[in-house]
Write a protein that holds these residues in place. Structure first.
Motif, mmCIF file in Angstrom:
data_model
loop_
_atom_site.group_PDB
_atom_site.id
_atom_site.type_symbol
_atom_site.label_atom_id
_atom_site.label_comp_id
_atom_site.label_asym_id
_atom_site.label_seq_id
_atom_site.Cartn_x
_atom_site.Cartn_y
_atom_site.Cartn_z
ATOM 1 N N UNK A 102 0.714 -1.208 -0.022
ATOM 2 C CA UNK A 102 0.038 0.029 0.150
ATOM 3 C C UNK A 102 0.760 1.336 -0.171
ATOM 4 N N UNK A 103 2.017 1.459 0.797
ATOM 5 C CA UNK A 103 2.782 2.519 0.838
ATOM 6 C C UNK A 103 3.446 2.475 -0.438
ATOM 7 N N UNK A 104 4.032 1.360 -1.000
ATOM 8 C CA UNK A 104 4.701 1.394 -2.402
ATOM 9 C C UNK A 104 3.834 2.091 -3.406
ATOM 10 N N UNK A 105 2.398 1.790 -3.278
ATOM 11 C CA UNK A 105 1.721 2.674 -4.352
ATOM 12 C C UNK A 105 1.467 3.764 -3.875
ATOM 13 N N UNK A 106 1.313 4.520 -2.931
ATOM 14 C CA UNK A 106 1.234 5.723 -2.557
ATOM 15 C C UNK A 106 2.611 6.516 -3.166
ATOM 16 N N UNK A 107 3.774 5.813 -2.817
ATOM 17 C CA UNK A 107 5.092 6.489 -3.345
ATOM 18 C C UNK A 107 4.785 6.598 -4.873
ATOM 19 N N UNK A 109 2.319 7.090 -6.795
ATOM 20 C CA UNK A 109 1.378 8.173 -6.917
ATOM 21 C C UNK A 109 2.024 9.410 -6.878
ATOM 22 N N UNK A 110 2.785 9.716 -5.563
ATOM 23 C CA UNK A 110 3.465 11.038 -5.495
ATOM 24 C C UNK A 110 4.539 11.206 -6.501
ATOM 25 N N UNK A 111 5.290 10.235 -6.749
ATOM 26 C CA UNK A 111 6.429 10.362 -7.862
ATOM 27 C C UNK A 111 5.824 10.898 -9.114
ATOM 28 N N UNK A 115 6.143 14.276 -11.238
ATOM 29 C CA UNK A 115 6.813 14.336 -12.759
ATOM 30 C C UNK A 115 5.723 14.829 -13.743
ATOM 31 N N UNK A 116 4.400 14.223 -13.701
ATOM 32 C CA UNK A 116 3.417 14.547 -14.748
ATOM 33 C C UNK A 116 2.370 15.631 -14.134
ATOM 34 N N UNK A 117 2.534 16.099 -13.046
ATOM 35 C CA UNK A 117 1.581 17.138 -12.275
ATOM 36 C C UNK A 117 0.430 16.407 -11.891
ATOM 37 N N UNK A 118 -0.388 17.125 -10.803
ATOM 38 C CA UNK A 118 -1.154 16.330 -10.102
ATOM 39 C C UNK A 118 -2.556 16.605 -10.523
ATOM 40 N N UNK A 119 -2.769 16.434 -11.879
ATOM 41 C CA UNK A 119 -4.056 16.423 -12.649
ATOM 42 C C UNK A 119 -4.307 15.295 -13.765
ATOM 43 N N UNK A 120 -5.452 15.055 -13.658
ATOM 44 C CA UNK A 120 -5.998 14.134 -14.569
ATOM 45 C C UNK A 120 -6.177 14.606 -15.896
ATOM 46 N N UNK A 121 -5.267 14.029 -17.055
ATOM 47 C CA UNK A 121 -5.135 14.631 -18.417
ATOM 48 C C UNK A 121 -5.608 13.534 -19.472
ATOM 49 N N UNK A 122 -6.108 14.252 -20.771
ATOM 50 C CA UNK A 122 -6.531 13.302 -21.791
ATOM 51 C C UNK A 122 -5.342 12.974 -22.311
ATOM 52 N N UNK A 123 -5.547 11.647 -23.113
ATOM 53 C CA UNK A 123 -4.617 10.829 -23.831
ATOM 54 C C UNK A 123 -4.938 10.743 -25.269
ATOM 55 N N UNK A 124 -4.490 10.989 -26.248
ATOM 56 C CA UNK A 124 -4.867 10.541 -27.540
ATOM 57 C C UNK A 124 -5.119 9.017 -27.526
ATOM 58 N N UNK A 125 -5.937 8.612 -28.388
ATOM 59 C CA UNK A 125 -6.158 7.268 -28.720
ATOM 60 C C UNK A 125 -4.897 6.644 -29.265
#
Length: 292
Positions: A102-107, A109-111, A115-125
């Motif tokens: 569980x902690x590994x998963x949190x790490x 997510x934080x990484x 790196x990519x920003x704390x937002x949900x972004x669209x991705x091309x198909x």
């Protein structure tokens, strides 16, 4: 009627990804006896990696796919050698390892947020996504591709575990680790393979679902719960049952969002998980003791 069929097709695509997450849970659980609660965030790694390669660096999916696989292998090696093995060498109880996942998963997510920003972004198909007409229904190629690839992976995993020496050895490790060691099977190597297969499959699921749901560092928890619900509903003992449960969950969620409210859609997975745990908790416990 057409509306319901359209919703079922959409649910089939998302549900197939839930099934892949469930498949990742099953592979690690059968090999080690632990439940990897970082599984959802490993799917997030695949989604965010594809977003970075395709949207940020402007490269094609011909580059993104191998990059996602390489990143997945690296995550699997760190997970195995940096978390699970050190804890097992110290004789840590199973629940401590589960908390560690569980902690590994949190790490992760934080990484990803750094790196990519704390937002949900669209991705091309992955493919041109203009709707196509299929038996009177309008279907997007990305939806069909997700379903076909997900089920092709299931067939590939079945072939691996039932028709290859490594897969059969890994099944033997899951059934009886001591007996496998006595017969000369290199158990640590087999466990590393299990982690790699599980996490690569899950990251590919992230790549497939990113064009549908987007990519962001906080997407892993909810998707992980849905995949876990599918695994538990399938009894934690069958790839086919887990995939079918994932598809059923995806369809139920889609129908609920349309006919009731999207506010209820996420609650469906939690309700299904609670019911599944109440109905068949003993089967999961028995498997934990058998594979430990």
């Amino acid at each position: 009627m057409n509306t319901a069929l359209q919703l079922i097709i959409a649910g089939l695509a998302v549900g197939s990804i839930y099934g892949l997450i469930a498949l990742g849970f099953l592979i690690i659980h059968h090999a080690t006896g632990i439940v990897n609660f970082a599984q959802g965030n490993m799917l997030m790694v695949g989604a965010v990696t594809s977003y970075l390669v395709v949207s940020q660096f402007g490269l094609s999916y011909f580059v993104a796919i191998p990059v996602v696989v390489v990143v997945a292998v690296l995550v699997a090696l760190v997970f195995d050698h940096g978390l699970v093995r050190p804890l097992q060498r110290r004789g840590a109880p199973v629940y401590s390892i589960v908390v560690g996942t569980l902690v590994f998963g949190i790490i992760l997510a934080e990484l990803a947020a750094l790196i990519a920003g704390d937002q949900q972004r669209g991705v091309p198909p992955l493919v041109p996504n203009d709707p196509i007409s299929l038996a009177g229904l309008s279907v997007r190629p990305q939806t069909l591709l997700s379903v076909l690839v997900a089920w092709a992976i299931v067939v590939g995993v079945w072939f691996f575990f039932n028709r290859t020496l490594s897969g059969l050895s890994l099944k033997a490790v899951g059934l009886n680790r001591t007996g496998a060691e006595v017969t000369g099977i290199r158990v640590p190597r087999m466990l590393t393979i299990a982690f790699i297969v599980s996490i690569v499959i899950t990251c590919i699921g992230g790549l497939l679902i990113a064009p549908i749901l987007g990519a962001g560092p906080r997407m892993g928890l909810e998707l992980g719960v849905k995949g876990f619900a599918a695994a538990v509903l399938g009894g934690f003992d069958s790839v086919n049952k887990a995939m079918i449960a994932g598809v059923a969950l995806g369809i139920l969620e889609t129908l609920t969002a349309y006919y009731l409210s999207s506010a209820y859609a996420s609650a469906i997975a939690y309700a299904v998980l609670l019911v599944a745990l109440c109905i068949q908790p003993l089967r999961v416990q028995i498997m934990s003791r058998r594979t430990a």
